[in-house]
Design a protein around this motif. Structure first.
Motif, PDB file in Angstrom:
ATOM      1  N   SER A 135      10.520 -10.730  18.866  1.00  0.00           N
ATOM      2  CA  SER A 135      10.048 -12.112  18.844  1.00  0.00           C
ATOM      3  C   SER A 135       8.579 -12.265  19.210  1.00  0.00           C
ATOM      4  N   ALA A 136       7.895 -11.188  19.564  1.00  0.00           N
ATOM      5  CA  ALA A 136       6.503 -11.310  20.016  1.00  0.00           C
ATOM      6  C   ALA A 136       5.522 -11.612  18.905  1.00  0.00           C
ATOM      7  N   GLY A 137       5.791 -11.156  17.693  1.00  0.00           N
ATOM      8  CA  GLY A 137       4.909 -11.429  16.575  1.00  0.00           C
ATOM      9  C   GLY A 137       3.741 -10.474  16.429  1.00  0.00           C
ATOM     10  N   VAL A 138       3.760  -9.328  17.112  1.00  0.00           N
ATOM     11  CA  VAL A 138       2.707  -8.326  16.945  1.00  0.00           C
ATOM     12  C   VAL A 138       3.128  -7.423  15.791  1.00  0.00           C
ATOM     13  N   ILE A 139       2.246  -7.283  14.777  1.00  0.00           N
ATOM     14  CA  ILE A 139       2.569  -6.472  13.609  1.00  0.00           C
ATOM     15  C   ILE A 139       1.523  -5.375  13.423  1.00  0.00           C
ATOM     16  N   GLU A 140       1.948  -4.268  12.838  1.00  0.00           N
ATOM     17  CA  GLU A 140       1.060  -3.145  12.528  1.00  0.00           C
ATOM     18  C   GLU A 140       1.466  -2.563  11.198  1.00  0.00           C
ATOM     19  N   GLY A 141       0.492  -2.018  10.489  1.00  0.00           N
ATOM     20  CA  GLY A 141       0.780  -1.335   9.240  1.00  0.00           C
ATOM     21  C   GLY A 141      -0.498  -0.947   8.542  1.00  0.00           C
ATOM     22  N   TYR A 142      -0.355  -0.322   7.411  1.00  0.00           N
ATOM     23  CA  TYR A 142      -1.512   0.036   6.593  1.00  0.00           C
ATOM     24  C   TYR A 142      -1.689  -1.024   5.519  1.00  0.00           C
ATOM     25  N   ALA A 143      -2.872  -1.622   5.506  1.00  0.00           N
ATOM     26  CA  ALA A 143      -3.198  -2.637   4.512  1.00  0.00           C
ATOM     27  C   ALA A 143      -3.694  -2.004   3.222  1.00  0.00           C
ATOM     28  N   SER A 144      -4.188  -0.775   3.303  1.00  0.00           N
ATOM     29  CA  SER A 144      -4.689  -0.044   2.139  1.00  0.00           C
ATOM     30  C   SER A 144      -4.604   1.448   2.439  1.00  0.00           C
ATOM     31  N   LEU A 145      -4.305   2.232   1.419  1.00  0.00           N
ATOM     32  CA  LEU A 145      -4.245   3.678   1.565  1.00  0.00           C
ATOM     33  C   LEU A 145      -5.332   4.320   0.720  1.00  0.00           C
ATOM     34  N   PHE A 146      -5.964   5.338   1.255  1.00  0.00           N
ATOM     35  CA  PHE A 146      -7.030   6.028   0.546  1.00  0.00           C
ATOM     36  C   PHE A 146      -6.464   7.049  -0.447  1.00  0.00           C
ATOM     37  N   GLY A 147      -7.129   7.138  -1.605  1.00  0.00           N
ATOM     38  CA  GLY A 147      -6.810   8.180  -2.573  1.00  0.00           C
ATOM     39  C   GLY A 147      -5.500   8.014  -3.304  1.00  0.00           C
ATOM     40  N   VAL A 148      -4.869   6.843  -3.191  1.00  0.00           N
ATOM     41  CA  VAL A 148      -3.576   6.598  -3.828  1.00  0.00           C
ATOM     42  C   VAL A 148      -3.763   5.518  -4.891  1.00  0.00           C
ATOM     43  N   ALA A 149      -3.409   5.840  -6.130  1.00  0.00           N
ATOM     44  CA  ALA A 149      -3.520   4.857  -7.206  1.00  0.00           C
ATOM     45  C   ALA A 149      -2.452   3.788  -7.024  1.00  0.00           C
ATOM     46  N   ASP A 150      -2.870   2.521  -7.114  1.00  0.00           N
ATOM     47  CA  ASP A 150      -1.901   1.436  -7.016  1.00  0.00           C
ATOM     48  C   ASP A 150      -1.439   1.041  -8.414  1.00  0.00           C
ATOM     49  N   THR A 151      -0.545   0.085  -8.506  1.00  0.00           N
ATOM     50  CA  THR A 151       0.008  -0.303  -9.799  1.00  0.00           C
ATOM     51  C   THR A 151      -1.015  -1.002 -10.683  1.00  0.00           C
ATOM     52  N   GLY A 152      -2.160  -1.395 -10.124  1.00  0.00           N
ATOM     53  CA  GLY A 152      -3.235  -2.000 -10.904  1.00  0.00           C
ATOM     54  C   GLY A 152      -4.244  -0.988 -11.410  1.00  0.00           C
ATOM     55  N   GLY A 153      -4.031   0.301 -11.113  1.00  0.00           N
ATOM     56  CA  GLY A 153      -4.925   1.342 -11.585  1.00  0.00           C
ATOM     57  C   GLY A 153      -6.180   1.522 -10.753  1.00  0.00           C
ATOM     58  N   ASP A 154      -6.145   1.142  -9.488  1.00  0.00           N
ATOM     59  CA  ASP A 154      -7.285   1.311  -8.594  1.00  0.00           C
ATOM     60  C   ASP A 154      -6.970   2.333  -7.512  1.00  0.00           C
ATOM     61  N   ILE A 155      -8.014   3.037  -7.084  1.00  0.00           N
ATOM     62  CA  ILE A 155      -7.918   3.958  -5.952  1.00  0.00           C
ATOM     63  C   ILE A 155      -9.003   3.570  -4.963  1.00  0.00           C
ATOM     64  N   VAL A 156      -8.596   3.281  -3.721  1.00  0.00           N
ATOM     65  CA  VAL A 156      -9.557   2.974  -2.661  1.00  0.00           C
ATOM     66  C   VAL A 156      -9.986   4.295  -2.041  1.00  0.00           C
ATOM     67  N   MET A 157     -11.304   4.460  -1.932  1.00  0.00           N
ATOM     68  CA  MET A 157     -11.869   5.703  -1.418  1.00  0.00           C
ATOM     69  C   MET A 157     -12.084   5.610   0.096  1.00  0.00           C
ATOM     70  N   PRO A 158     -12.017   6.754   0.797  1.00  0.00           N
ATOM     71  CA  PRO A 158     -12.301   6.750   2.240  1.00  0.00           C
ATOM     72  C   PRO A 158     -13.686   6.165   2.510  1.00  0.00           C
ATOM     73  N   GLY A 159     -13.777   5.334   3.540  1.00  0.00           N
ATOM     74  CA  GLY A 159     -15.049   4.708   3.915  1.00  0.00           C
ATOM     75  C   GLY A 159     -15.330   3.410   3.190  1.00  0.00           C
ATOM     76  N   ALA A 160     -14.451   2.994   2.291  1.00  0.00           N
ATOM     77  CA  ALA A 160     -14.692   1.789   1.492  1.00  0.00           C
ATOM     78  C   ALA A 160     -14.806   0.529   2.343  1.00  0.00           C
ATOM     79  N   PHE A 161     -14.189   0.518   3.511  1.00  0.00           N
ATOM     80  CA  PHE A 161     -14.190  -0.679   4.352  1.00  0.00           C
ATOM     81  C   PHE A 161     -15.241  -0.633   5.465  1.00  0.00           C
ATOM     82  N   ALA A 162     -15.962   0.463   5.586  1.00  0.00           N
ATOM     83  CA  ALA A 162     -16.863   0.673   6.732  1.00  0.00           C
ATOM     84  C   ALA A 162     -17.862  -0.465   6.922  1.00  0.00           C
ATOM     85  N   ARG A 163     -18.570  -0.854   5.875  1.00  0.00           N
ATOM     86  CA  ARG A 163     -19.590  -1.910   6.010  1.00  0.00           C
ATOM     87  C   ARG A 163     -18.985  -3.257   6.375  1.00  0.00           C
ATOM     88  N   THR A 164     -17.903  -3.607   5.698  1.00  0.00           N
ATOM     89  CA  THR A 164     -17.308  -4.912   5.976  1.00  0.00           C
ATOM     90  C   THR A 164     -16.736  -4.971   7.384  1.00  0.00           C
TER      91      THR A 164
END
Length: 194
Positions: free
Chosen positions: A19-48
């Motif tokens: 009931s606490a509402g604390v959640i954890e998980g991976y929002a994006s995985l590196f090097g894995v093609a998604d169903t839209g045909g994209d692959i997120v590369m390591p470091g892609a989120f660093a600047r943001t």
């Protein structure tokens, strides 16, 4: 380079739900093609992440900007991907509903809302490699685009922590009141010449 706002959904299995509402998980995985045909590369989120930090990335329900359901408290790139930890705001009805659905296993996906800042398309495979992403939000979703991006834990904040936090807040309020009183007494003493 794309300037349109996009979404990517990813899924990971849900852990314990409380009931606490604390959640954890991976929002994006590196090097894995998604169903839209994209692959997120390591470091892609660093600047943001340096620019916005976790507090600058919204926690939404199903990518609906009109339905924020909490706050992200930690966003970290590790060797696997973008690990997210957040807290659902249980004073919001939709957050309570989301928690109930997460706990039952009906909803367990995470999905990013972003702008691709740097991307390259492989002409042979058509796969787009995202090397820099301007991350705006991460949503709890029913169907993630990357099947591995899922909430993997909904944690309980132990009652001892909550009680400890309340006690600490009471002490801080008492200290603040004491300092205000001390300041008033000093001001009064100066006025009357003591």
């Amino acid at each position: 380079m794309t300037t349109l706002r996009e979404t990517k959904r990813i899924s990971l299995p849900l852990g314990q739900a409380t009931s606490a509402g604390v959640i954890e998980g991976y929002a994006s995985l590196f090097g894995v093609a998604d169903t839209g045909g994209d692959i997120v590369m390591p470091g892609a989120f660093a600047r943001t992440l340096m620019k916005r930090g976790a507090a600058g990335v919204k926690l939404l329900w199903q990518h609906n900007a009109a339905e924020p359901i909490g706050v992200w408290t930690s966003l970290i790139e590790d060797s696997k991907g973008l690990k997210a930890a957040g807290h659902l705001d249980l004073s919001v009805a939709r957050a309570r509903e989301a928690l109930s659905l997460i706990r039952s296993g009906a909803v367990d996906g995470l999905s990013i809302g972003f702008r691709a800042k740097q991307a390259a398309i492989d002409k042979t495979s058509g796969v787009r490699r995202l090397s820099e992403i301007d991350l705006w939000e991460i949503s709890v979703v029913t169907f993630p685009m990357a099947p591995q991006a899922r909430i993997d834990a909904v944690k309980r904040t132990p009652l001892a922590t909550t009680d400890t936090q309340r006690a600490m807040l009471c002490r801080l309020k008492a200290q603040e009141a004491s300092l205000r009183l001390q300041h008033r007494l000093q001001s009064l003493a100066l006025r009357i010449g003591c």
